[in-house]
Design a protein around this motif. Structure first.
Motif, PDB file in Angstrom:
ATOM      1  N   LEU A 187      69.378  18.594  -0.971  1.00 15.95           N
ATOM      2  CA  LEU A 187      69.721  19.496   0.135  1.00 15.95           C
ATOM      3  C   LEU A 187      68.470  19.924   0.891  1.00 15.95           C
ATOM      4  O   LEU A 187      68.463  20.003   2.118  1.00 15.95           O
ATOM      5  CB  LEU A 187      70.471  20.712  -0.394  1.00 15.95           C
ATOM      6  N   ALA A 188      67.398  20.197   0.145  1.00 10.14           N
ATOM      7  CA  ALA A 188      66.139  20.567   0.796  1.00 10.14           C
ATOM      8  C   ALA A 188      65.608  19.398   1.634  1.00 10.14           C
ATOM      9  O   ALA A 188      65.144  19.592   2.765  1.00 10.14           O
ATOM     10  CB  ALA A 188      65.108  20.993  -0.248  1.00 10.14           C
ATOM     11  N   LYS A 189      65.691  18.184   1.089  1.00  7.67           N
ATOM     12  CA  LYS A 189      65.255  17.000   1.846  1.00  7.67           C
ATOM     13  C   LYS A 189      66.072  16.848   3.122  1.00  7.67           C
ATOM     14  O   LYS A 189      65.535  16.513   4.194  1.00  7.67           O
ATOM     15  CB  LYS A 189      65.396  15.743   0.980  1.00  7.67           C
ATOM     16  N   THR A 190      67.371  17.100   3.021  1.00  8.02           N
ATOM     17  CA  THR A 190      68.243  16.994   4.194  1.00  8.02           C
ATOM     18  C   THR A 190      67.842  18.011   5.260  1.00  8.02           C
ATOM     19  O   THR A 190      67.727  17.679   6.444  1.00  8.02           O
ATOM     20  CB  THR A 190      69.711  17.212   3.786  1.00  8.02           C
ATOM     21  N   ALA A 191      67.621  19.250   4.834  1.00  8.58           N
ATOM     22  CA  ALA A 191      67.241  20.303   5.780  1.00  8.58           C
ATOM     23  C   ALA A 191      65.923  19.975   6.474  1.00  8.58           C
ATOM     24  O   ALA A 191      65.783  20.161   7.690  1.00  8.58           O
ATOM     25  CB  ALA A 191      67.140  21.638   5.050  1.00  8.58           C
ATOM     26  N   ILE A 192      64.952  19.486   5.722  1.00 12.22           N
ATOM     27  CA  ILE A 192      63.646  19.153   6.296  1.00 12.22           C
ATOM     28  C   ILE A 192      63.791  18.038   7.331  1.00 12.22           C
ATOM     29  O   ILE A 192      63.220  18.101   8.430  1.00 12.22           O
ATOM     30  CB  ILE A 192      62.661  18.754   5.183  1.00 12.22           C
ATOM     31  N   SER A 193      64.578  17.015   7.009  1.00  9.65           N
ATOM     32  CA  SER A 193      64.751  15.899   7.951  1.00  9.65           C
ATOM     33  C   SER A 193      65.456  16.365   9.219  1.00  9.65           C
ATOM     34  O   SER A 193      65.144  15.891  10.322  1.00  9.65           O
ATOM     35  CB  SER A 193      65.539  14.764   7.292  1.00  9.65           C
ATOM     36  N   GLN A 194      66.389  17.305   9.093  1.00 14.41           N
ATOM     37  CA  GLN A 194      67.084  17.836  10.272  1.00 14.41           C
ATOM     38  C   GLN A 194      66.151  18.698  11.114  1.00 14.41           C
ATOM     39  O   GLN A 194      66.194  18.636  12.358  1.00 14.41           O
ATOM     40  CB  GLN A 194      68.308  18.631   9.821  1.00 14.41           C
ATOM     41  N   ALA A 195      65.296  19.470  10.459  1.00 17.07           N
ATOM     42  CA  ALA A 195      64.321  20.273  11.199  1.00 17.07           C
ATOM     43  C   ALA A 195      63.334  19.373  11.934  1.00 17.07           C
ATOM     44  O   ALA A 195      62.978  19.632  13.097  1.00 17.07           O
ATOM     45  CB  ALA A 195      63.591  21.220  10.252  1.00 17.07           C
ATOM     46  N   LYS A 196      62.905  18.301  11.292  1.00 19.76           N
ATOM     47  CA  LYS A 196      62.007  17.348  11.947  1.00 19.76           C
ATOM     48  C   LYS A 196      62.661  16.734  13.179  1.00 19.76           C
ATOM     49  O   LYS A 196      61.992  16.446  14.182  1.00 19.76           O
ATOM     50  CB  LYS A 196      61.616  16.233  10.975  1.00 19.76           C
ATOM     51  N   ALA A 197      63.964  16.533  13.121  1.00 21.55           N
ATOM     52  CA  ALA A 197      64.686  15.943  14.248  1.00 21.55           C
ATOM     53  C   ALA A 197      64.855  16.913  15.403  1.00 21.55           C
ATOM     54  O   ALA A 197      65.211  16.508  16.511  1.00 21.55           O
ATOM     55  CB  ALA A 197      66.058  15.449  13.784  1.00 21.55           C
ATOM     56  N   GLY A 198      64.608  18.209  15.140  1.00 16.56           N
ATOM     57  CA  GLY A 198      64.675  19.194  16.217  1.00 16.56           C
ATOM     58  C   GLY A 198      65.740  20.256  16.070  1.00 16.56           C
ATOM     59  O   GLY A 198      65.968  21.035  17.003  1.00 16.56           O
ATOM     60  N   ALA A 199      66.418  20.317  14.925  1.00 17.44           N
ATOM     61  CA  ALA A 199      67.453  21.331  14.726  1.00 17.44           C
ATOM     62  C   ALA A 199      66.865  22.730  14.893  1.00 17.44           C
ATOM     63  O   ALA A 199      65.792  23.034  14.369  1.00 17.44           O
ATOM     64  CB  ALA A 199      68.090  21.194  13.348  1.00 17.44           C
ATOM     65  N   ASP A 200      67.579  23.571  15.622  1.00 15.31           N
ATOM     66  CA  ASP A 200      67.136  24.960  15.807  1.00 15.31           C
ATOM     67  C   ASP A 200      67.513  25.837  14.628  1.00 15.31           C
ATOM     68  O   ASP A 200      66.815  26.817  14.332  1.00 15.31           O
ATOM     69  CB  ASP A 200      67.784  25.541  17.073  1.00 15.31           C
ATOM     70  N   ILE A 201      68.621  25.512  13.959  1.00 14.34           N
ATOM     71  CA  ILE A 201      69.125  26.302  12.831  1.00 14.34           C
ATOM     72  C   ILE A 201      69.639  25.340  11.774  1.00 14.34           C
ATOM     73  O   ILE A 201      70.297  24.340  12.093  1.00 14.34           O
ATOM     74  CB  ILE A 201      70.281  27.240  13.272  1.00 14.34           C
ATOM     75  N   ILE A 202      69.354  25.647  10.518  1.00 18.50           N
ATOM     76  CA  ILE A 202      69.859  24.881   9.388  1.00 18.50           C
ATOM     77  C   ILE A 202      71.028  25.643   8.775  1.00 18.50           C
ATOM     78  O   ILE A 202      70.907  26.827   8.461  1.00 18.50           O
ATOM     79  CB  ILE A 202      68.768  24.645   8.330  1.00 18.50           C
ATOM     80  N   ALA A 203      72.172  24.945   8.584  1.00 17.86           N
ATOM     81  CA  ALA A 203      73.375  25.608   8.059  1.00 17.86           C
ATOM     82  C   ALA A 203      73.859  24.895   6.803  1.00 17.86           C
ATOM     83  O   ALA A 203      74.696  23.986   6.877  1.00 17.86           O
ATOM     84  CB  ALA A 203      74.475  25.645   9.116  1.00 17.86           C
ATOM     85  N   PRO A 204      73.358  25.282   5.638  1.00 22.14           N
ATOM     86  CA  PRO A 204      73.785  24.641   4.387  1.00 22.14           C
ATOM     87  C   PRO A 204      75.182  25.104   3.978  1.00 22.14           C
ATOM     88  O   PRO A 204      75.475  26.290   3.941  1.00 22.14           O
ATOM     89  CB  PRO A 204      72.730  25.107   3.381  1.00 22.14           C
ATOM     90  N   SER A 205      76.056  24.119   3.653  1.00 21.56           N
ATOM     91  CA  SER A 205      77.469  24.443   3.455  1.00 21.56           C
ATOM     92  C   SER A 205      78.008  24.059   2.088  1.00 21.56           C
ATOM     93  O   SER A 205      79.219  24.062   1.877  1.00 21.56           O
ATOM     94  CB  SER A 205      78.300  23.729   4.531  1.00 21.56           C
ATOM     95  N   ASN A 206      77.137  23.757   1.140  1.00 24.14           N
ATOM     96  CA  ASN A 206      77.601  23.121  -0.101  1.00 24.14           C
ATOM     97  C   ASN A 206      77.964  24.087  -1.222  1.00 24.14           C
ATOM     98  O   ASN A 206      78.616  23.711  -2.175  1.00 24.14           O
ATOM     99  CB  ASN A 206      76.528  22.167  -0.605  1.00 24.14           C
ATOM    100  N   MET A 207      77.498  25.322  -1.160  1.00 20.85           N
ATOM    101  CA  MET A 207      77.791  26.352  -2.158  1.00 20.85           C
ATOM    102  C   MET A 207      77.196  26.071  -3.542  1.00 20.85           C
ATOM    103  O   MET A 207      77.694  26.566  -4.555  1.00 20.85           O
ATOM    104  CB  MET A 207      79.296  26.592  -2.278  1.00 20.85           C
ATOM    105  N   MET A 208      76.129  25.301  -3.605  1.00 19.53           N
ATOM    106  CA  MET A 208      75.391  25.207  -4.856  1.00 19.53           C
ATOM    107  C   MET A 208      74.608  26.503  -5.075  1.00 19.53           C
ATOM    108  O   MET A 208      74.083  27.086  -4.116  1.00 19.53           O
ATOM    109  CB  MET A 208      74.405  24.037  -4.831  1.00 19.53           C
TER     110      MET A 208
END
Length: 328
Positions: free
Chosen positions: A147-168
């Motif tokens: 999940l952290a890897k996913t968030a980092i890759s999305q931020a690198k792509a330009g995401a303004d906000i990260i919204a984790p939805s998995n409930m871990m």
């Protein structure tokens, strides 16, 4: 003896009087519109259970984004539908994954739009669960690294906000640490802090192709019967670094929206989910309800319950309603 009572109707005598004392409003700025990006070329597929909602390939995103901008919507949340899936959802954190490419496209052509990235694994795993699976168990801690890897890759792509939805458990802490260590300390987290294991999600699984291949998500999403647990979940996410709190679903959980609003001084987001959307659309198509009146009443109830923002498939419809009303 003369009757003594209060005349509350004095403030309801005309439409302008009612507007003068109205307490809650739905504005364009409050709305976050979901977008479903799919791999492929020249794809615009209507989701069969969600009339008016489409999956778009990157080359067709322009028509959707142009309409969004024209209507005055300021924010979108991006979901991805990959062609291939595997056991660990590697497409979720690939630098050229479908969400990452959609984010790059939107930010390069519509830089003022706030892009929220849905950060989960379920659309990308062959088993359809939101984490790493071993046997019939969904493993918590090994899922956090992905999940952290996913968030980092999305931020690198330009995401303004990260919204984790998995409930871990610990997902906000893991993502916050990963973002900070990668130089994205200013990227906020909009946590799906209170996400119930709800039957209202059915149509979304058509849109995102994310149905679990075995079992269900009840070991990580919340029991709909529980109320106090929601505050424990939200409190943990605040302590771990969440900047927004999402309550999902919205319509049947307005008591939870109010509880979270009363307990935490951060922006609260209500997710008006797919089942809530599809029921209204189906009833309207059959002529059983006034769609505009129902939609505006429903979204206003979310604002009244304490939501600052609403993720909703009705966002484009609402903007049209507001334009119509401004002309009258």
């Amino acid at each position: 003896m003369e009757l003594q009572f209060k005349r509350h109707r004095r403030l309801r005598q005309s439409s302008n009087m009612r507007a003068l004392v109205r307490e809650n409003f739905v504005r364009k700025e409050d709305l976050i519109y979901p977008i479903f990006a799919v791999e492929g070329v020249n794809i615009k597929n209507e989701v069969k259970s969600m009339p008016g909602v489409y999956q778009y390939s990157i080359d067709r995103l322009k028509e959707e984004m142009d309409e969004i901008v024209e209507l005055g919507i300021k924010s979108v949340i991006v979901f991805g539908v990959p062609k291939e899936k595997d056991e660990v959802g590697s497409g979720a954190y690939h630098d050229h994954g479908i969400v990452q490419e959609a984010i790059r496209y939107i930010k390069s052509h519509y830089p003022d739009i706030v892009v929220v990235a849905d950060t989960c694994l379920c659309e990308y795993t062959s088993h359809g669960h939101c984490g790493v699976v071993e046997g019939s168990q969904i493993l918590n801690d090994p899922s956090l690294d992905l999940l952290a890897k996913t968030a980092i890759s999305q931020a690198k792509a330009g995401a303004d906000i990260i919204a984790p939805s998995n409930m871990m458990d610990g997902f906000v802490a893991a993502i916050r640490k990963g973002l900070d260590e990668s130089g994205f300390e200013y990227v906020p987290i909009m946590s799906y802090a209170v996400k119930y294991s709800s039957s209202f999600y059915g149509p979304f699984r058509d849109a995102a192709d994310s149905t679990p291949q075995f079992g269900d998500r009840k070991t990580y999403q919340m029991d709909p019967a529980n109320r106090r647990e929601a505050l424990r979940e939200a409190e943990s996410d605040i302590e771990e670094g969440a900047d927004f709190l999402i309550v999902k679903p919205a319509m049947s959980y307005l008591d939870i929206v109010r509880d979270v609003r009363n307990s935490f001084n951060v922006p609260i987001v209500a997710y008006n989910v797919s089942g809530e959307y599809s029921m209204v659309k189906a009833a309207a198509q059959n002529g059983w309800i006034d769609e505009k009146a129902i939609v505006m009443e429903k979204l206003t109830s979310m604002k009244r319950a304490g939501a600052d923002l609403i993720i909703t498939y009705f966002a484009k419809d609402v903007c049209r309603y507001l334009q119509e009303d401004s002309v009258l």
